[in-house]
Design a protein around this motif. Structure first.
Motif, mmCIF file in Angstrom:
data_model
loop_
_atom_site.group_PDB
_atom_site.id
_atom_site.type_symbol
_atom_site.label_atom_id
_atom_site.label_comp_id
_atom_site.label_asym_id
_atom_site.label_seq_id
_atom_site.Cartn_x
_atom_site.Cartn_y
_atom_site.Cartn_z
ATOM 1 N N SER A 107 39.373 46.994 35.808
ATOM 2 C CA SER A 107 38.155 47.785 35.598
ATOM 3 C C SER A 107 38.282 49.122 36.319
ATOM 4 C CB SER A 107 36.935 47.022 36.125
ATOM 5 O OG SER A 107 36.948 47.023 37.537
ATOM 6 N N SER A 108 37.312 50.004 36.103
ATOM 7 C CA SER A 108 37.319 51.307 36.772
ATOM 8 C C SER A 108 37.197 51.149 38.287
ATOM 9 C CB SER A 108 36.198 52.182 36.236
ATOM 10 O OG SER A 108 34.958 51.548 36.433
ATOM 11 N N ALA A 109 36.668 50.006 38.734
ATOM 12 C CA ALA A 109 36.552 49.717 40.165
ATOM 13 C C ALA A 109 37.784 48.976 40.674
ATOM 14 C CB ALA A 109 35.302 48.903 40.433
ATOM 15 N N ASN A 110 38.853 48.950 39.877
ATOM 16 C CA ASN A 110 40.122 48.305 40.216
ATOM 17 C C ASN A 110 39.990 46.786 40.372
ATOM 18 O OD1 ASN A 110 42.917 48.639 40.513
ATOM 19 N ND2 ASN A 110 42.770 48.517 42.733
ATOM 20 N N GLN A 111 39.058 46.188 39.646
ATOM 21 C CA GLN A 111 38.890 44.737 39.651
ATOM 22 C C GLN A 111 39.585 44.174 38.416
ATOM 23 O OE1 GLN A 111 34.590 44.770 39.731
ATOM 24 N NE2 GLN A 111 34.592 44.078 41.856
ATOM 25 N N GLN A 112 40.282 43.054 38.601
ATOM 26 C CA GLN A 112 41.011 42.441 37.508
ATOM 27 C C GLN A 112 40.045 41.819 36.503
ATOM 28 O OE1 GLN A 112 44.578 42.347 37.006
ATOM 29 N NE2 GLN A 112 43.626 41.924 35.041
ATOM 30 N N GLN A 113 40.209 42.156 35.242
ATOM 31 C CA GLN A 113 39.400 41.564 34.192
ATOM 32 C C GLN A 113 40.209 40.464 33.511
ATOM 33 O OE1 GLN A 113 38.282 44.880 31.662
ATOM 34 N NE2 GLN A 113 36.510 45.310 32.922
ATOM 35 N N TYR A 114 39.499 39.485 32.980
ATOM 36 C CA TYR A 114 40.109 38.352 32.293
ATOM 37 C C TYR A 114 39.426 38.163 30.951
ATOM 38 C CZ TYR A 114 41.843 37.378 36.963
ATOM 39 O OH TYR A 114 42.453 37.486 38.180
ATOM 40 N N ILE A 115 40.101 37.474 30.045
ATOM 41 C CA ILE A 115 39.547 37.176 28.736
ATOM 42 C C ILE A 115 39.769 35.696 28.455
ATOM 43 C CG2 ILE A 115 39.651 37.693 26.265
ATOM 44 C CD1 ILE A 115 40.987 40.426 27.202
#
Length: 75
Positions: free
Chosen positions: A65-73
Motif C-alpha cells: 500500500s501507499s503506507a508500505n503495508q503488505q496487501q494480500y488477496i
C-alpha cells in the motif's frame, strides 16, 4: 502467538478476490492494543505463512500500500 491463530481464522470470512491488510483481520480495538513490535512481528509471520505455510493455497501476496503495508488477496 494467539493473534496469528485469530488472523488465520478470520481469512475464512473473506470473499474470494478480496484484497486486505493484516490489520483488517482484527477489530480496531484489538489491533490498537497490540504494540508496534507485535504488529510488525505478526505482519512478518503472516507473510511467511502466506509464502511457505498453510495459507499458501488460500492467499496470494499483493502489492504494498501507499503506507508500505503488505496487501494480500484471497484466492
Amino acid at each position: 502467538m494467539d493473534c496469528m491463530k485469530l488472523a488465520i481464522q478470520e481469512v475464512e470470512n473473506l470473499i474470494q478476490g478480496e484484497s486486505f491488510l493484516v490489520k483488517d483481520l482484527f477489530k480496531g480495538y484489538e489491533w490498537n492494543r497490540l504494540t508496534i513490535g507485535d504488529r510488525r512481528s505478526l505482519g512478518a509471520l503472516f507473510l511467511h505463512e502466506v509464502k511457505y505455510g498453510e495459507l499458501k493455497e488460500r492467499i496470494e501476496v499483493g502489492l504494498k500500500s501507499s503506507a508500505n503495508q503488505q496487501q494480500y488477496i484471497k484466492k
